[in-house]
Design a protein around this motif. Structure first.
Motif, PDB file in Angstrom:
ATOM      1  N   VAL A   1       0.838  -1.195   0.000  1.00 24.70           N
ATOM      2  CA  VAL A   1       0.000   0.000   0.000  1.00 24.70           C
ATOM      3  C   VAL A   1       0.879   1.252   0.000  1.00 24.70           C
ATOM      4  O   VAL A   1       0.613   2.221  -0.718  1.00 24.70           O
ATOM      5  CB  VAL A   1      -0.964  -0.004   1.208  1.00 24.70           C
ATOM      6  CG1 VAL A   1      -1.691   1.317   1.354  1.00 24.70           C
ATOM      7  CG2 VAL A   1      -1.956  -1.144   1.079  1.00 24.70           C
ATOM      8  N   PHE A   2       1.966   1.220   0.780  1.00 22.57           N
ATOM      9  CA  PHE A   2       2.889   2.352   0.810  1.00 22.57           C
ATOM     10  C   PHE A   2       3.497   2.589  -0.567  1.00 22.57           C
ATOM     11  O   PHE A   2       3.573   3.727  -1.038  1.00 22.57           O
ATOM     12  CB  PHE A   2       3.991   2.096   1.844  1.00 22.57           C
ATOM     13  CG  PHE A   2       5.067   3.141   1.840  1.00 22.57           C
ATOM     14  CD1 PHE A   2       4.826   4.395   2.365  1.00 22.57           C
ATOM     15  CD2 PHE A   2       6.314   2.869   1.313  1.00 22.57           C
ATOM     16  CE1 PHE A   2       5.805   5.368   2.359  1.00 22.57           C
ATOM     17  CE2 PHE A   2       7.297   3.824   1.302  1.00 22.57           C
ATOM     18  CZ  PHE A   2       7.049   5.081   1.829  1.00 22.57           C
ATOM     19  N   GLN A   3       3.934   1.521  -1.238  1.00 23.90           N
ATOM     20  CA  GLN A   3       4.504   1.671  -2.575  1.00 23.90           C
ATOM     21  C   GLN A   3       3.466   2.172  -3.566  1.00 23.90           C
ATOM     22  O   GLN A   3       3.779   2.968  -4.456  1.00 23.90           O
ATOM     23  CB  GLN A   3       5.076   0.338  -3.050  1.00 23.90           C
ATOM     24  CG  GLN A   3       6.336  -0.052  -2.328  1.00 23.90           C
ATOM     25  CD  GLN A   3       6.832  -1.425  -2.741  1.00 23.90           C
ATOM     26  OE1 GLN A   3       6.151  -2.141  -3.476  1.00 23.90           O
ATOM     27  NE2 GLN A   3       8.007  -1.793  -2.281  1.00 23.90           N
ATOM     28  N   ASN A   4       2.218   1.744  -3.416  1.00 15.51           N
ATOM     29  CA  ASN A   4       1.157   2.206  -4.298  1.00 15.51           C
ATOM     30  C   ASN A   4       0.917   3.713  -4.118  1.00 15.51           C
ATOM     31  O   ASN A   4       0.769   4.441  -5.094  1.00 15.51           O
ATOM     32  CB  ASN A   4      -0.120   1.424  -4.021  1.00 15.51           C
ATOM     33  CG  ASN A   4      -1.212   1.711  -5.016  1.00 15.51           C
ATOM     34  OD1 ASN A   4      -0.960   2.212  -6.097  1.00 15.51           O
ATOM     35  ND2 ASN A   4      -2.439   1.400  -4.644  1.00 15.51           N
ATOM     36  N   VAL A   5       0.878   4.168  -2.876  1.00 16.70           N
ATOM     37  CA  VAL A   5       0.673   5.594  -2.616  1.00 16.70           C
ATOM     38  C   VAL A   5       1.858   6.406  -3.136  1.00 16.70           C
ATOM     39  O   VAL A   5       1.685   7.452  -3.767  1.00 16.70           O
ATOM     40  CB  VAL A   5       0.446   5.844  -1.104  1.00 16.70           C
ATOM     41  CG1 VAL A   5       0.466   7.321  -0.778  1.00 16.70           C
ATOM     42  CG2 VAL A   5      -0.866   5.228  -0.662  1.00 16.70           C
ATOM     43  N   ARG A   6       3.066   5.898  -2.897  1.00 15.79           N
ATOM     44  CA  ARG A   6       4.261   6.597  -3.364  1.00 15.79           C
ATOM     45  C   ARG A   6       4.280   6.692  -4.889  1.00 15.79           C
ATOM     46  O   ARG A   6       4.592   7.738  -5.454  1.00 15.79           O
ATOM     47  CB  ARG A   6       5.511   5.889  -2.872  1.00 15.79           C
ATOM     48  CG  ARG A   6       6.780   6.554  -3.371  1.00 15.79           C
ATOM     49  CD  ARG A   6       7.986   5.727  -3.029  1.00 15.79           C
ATOM     50  NE  ARG A   6       8.572   6.208  -1.809  1.00 15.79           N
ATOM     51  CZ  ARG A   6       9.615   5.649  -1.229  1.00 15.79           C
ATOM     52  NH1 ARG A   6      10.141   4.555  -1.733  1.00 15.79           N
ATOM     53  NH2 ARG A   6      10.125   6.163  -0.141  1.00 15.79           N
ATOM     54  N   SER A   7       3.939   5.604  -5.586  1.00 10.92           N
ATOM     55  CA  SER A   7       3.935   5.639  -7.045  1.00 10.92           C
ATOM     56  C   SER A   7       2.847   6.577  -7.560  1.00 10.92           C
ATOM     57  O   SER A   7       3.033   7.238  -8.578  1.00 10.92           O
ATOM     58  CB  SER A   7       3.768   4.239  -7.623  1.00 10.92           C
ATOM     59  OG  SER A   7       2.497   3.728  -7.314  1.00 10.92           O
TER      60      SER A   7
ATOM     61  N   GLU B   1       1.049  -3.270 -12.960  1.00  8.81           N
ATOM     62  CA  GLU B   1      -0.134  -3.500 -12.149  1.00  8.81           C
ATOM     63  C   GLU B   1      -0.293  -4.998 -11.935  1.00  8.81           C
ATOM     64  O   GLU B   1      -0.154  -5.787 -12.864  1.00  8.81           O
ATOM     65  CB  GLU B   1      -1.364  -2.949 -12.874  1.00  8.81           C
ATOM     66  CG  GLU B   1      -2.625  -3.059 -12.081  1.00  8.81           C
ATOM     67  CD  GLU B   1      -3.785  -2.381 -12.775  1.00  8.81           C
ATOM     68  OE1 GLU B   1      -4.859  -2.995 -12.842  1.00  8.81           O
ATOM     69  OE2 GLU B   1      -3.612  -1.258 -13.249  1.00  8.81           O
ATOM     70  N   ALA B   2      -0.570  -5.377 -10.719  1.00  9.21           N
ATOM     71  CA  ALA B   2      -0.761  -6.794 -10.406  1.00  9.21           C
ATOM     72  C   ALA B   2      -2.105  -7.260 -10.954  1.00  9.21           C
ATOM     73  O   ALA B   2      -3.085  -6.524 -10.918  1.00  9.21           O
ATOM     74  CB  ALA B   2      -0.708  -7.014  -8.902  1.00  9.21           C
ATOM     75  N   ILE B   3      -2.132  -8.465 -11.464  1.00 14.80           N
ATOM     76  CA  ILE B   3      -3.375  -9.014 -11.967  1.00 14.80           C
ATOM     77  C   ILE B   3      -3.710 -10.276 -11.184  1.00 14.80           C
ATOM     78  O   ILE B   3      -2.827 -10.952 -10.665  1.00 14.80           O
ATOM     79  CB  ILE B   3      -3.302  -9.347 -13.469  1.00 14.80           C
ATOM     80  CG1 ILE B   3      -2.198 -10.372 -13.747  1.00 14.80           C
ATOM     81  CG2 ILE B   3      -3.101  -8.101 -14.294  1.00 14.80           C
ATOM     82  CD1 ILE B   3      -2.224 -10.927 -15.145  1.00 14.80           C
ATOM     83  N   GLU B   4      -4.959 -10.551 -11.103  1.00 17.80           N
ATOM     84  CA  GLU B   4      -5.421 -11.759 -10.449  1.00 17.80           C
ATOM     85  C   GLU B   4      -5.481 -12.868 -11.494  1.00 17.80           C
ATOM     86  O   GLU B   4      -6.052 -12.675 -12.570  1.00 17.80           O
ATOM     87  CB  GLU B   4      -6.817 -11.544  -9.852  1.00 17.80           C
ATOM     88  CG  GLU B   4      -6.848 -10.537  -8.740  1.00 17.80           C
ATOM     89  CD  GLU B   4      -6.104 -11.003  -7.513  1.00 17.80           C
ATOM     90  OE1 GLU B   4      -6.123 -12.208  -7.215  1.00 17.80           O
ATOM     91  OE2 GLU B   4      -5.482 -10.162  -6.858  1.00 17.80           O
TER      92      GLU B   4
END
Length: 171
Positions: free
Chosen positions: A12-18, A110-113
């Motif tokens: 989540v931190f990396q997502n917010v930073r990106s 982006e990660a995919i399921e």
């Protein structure tokens, strides 16, 4: 739930930073970066920050300042503009000099399921397993044994797991 969220917190931190980095680059493509030199921009930002802080302190003390909201917004605008004033940065190079620009890339991942396996996928996997069993030398030896019972493909040589194929009569 807490332990799951705690495990996900680095992602989540990396997502917010990106997201912040992407927002910076998007703004940098729109905001002019050649208005002044970086040292002048730093001084203007420091002055605007001091004025904004003074406005907040004055309002906290109860002093009424005319146009305080407009002055505060102007100080914030100066600070944001000053952050992008770096003419030699890739986002600040002017397009008017006629020189060929060096390309810059922004990678987005982006990660995919993974999709659930369909019935066709499971049938194909079973067919590949049967093919591999038939191609292996050990299985071929066991299939040629003289035996009345057919061999189940679940195991190769263990007689405990051999099964009888039921005959269909009356059709």
């Amino acid at each position: 739930n807490y332990s799951i969220q705690k495990g996900l917190s680095p992602l989540v931190f990396q997502n917010v930073r990106s997201g912040c980095c992407c927002a910076f680059l998007l703004r940098a493509s729109c905001i002019p970066a050649f208005l002044c030199q970086p040292c002048v921009a730093g001084a203007a930002s420091a002055f605007a920050g001091a004025v904004a802080l003074g406005i907040q302190v004055a309002n906290y003390m109860g002093t009424r300042i005319g146009y305080a909201a407009v002055s505060f917004a102007l100080c914030q605008t100066v600070m944001v503009l000053a952050a992008y004033q770096h003419p030699s940065a890739p986002w600040g190079r002017s397009q008017s000099n006629g020189a060929e620009q060096e390309p810059h890339y922004l990678w987005y991942a982006e990660a995919i399921e993974p999709e659930a396996a369909s019935q066709l996928d499971s049938v194909q996997r079973c067919l590949y397993e049967v093919r591999d069993l038939l191609r292996s030398p050990r299985t071929a030896k066991h299939l040629t044994d003289v035996d009345d019972e057919p061999i189940s493909f679940k195991t190769r040589s263990d007689k405990r797991h051999r099964t009888q194929i039921p005959s269909i009569r009356g059709l």
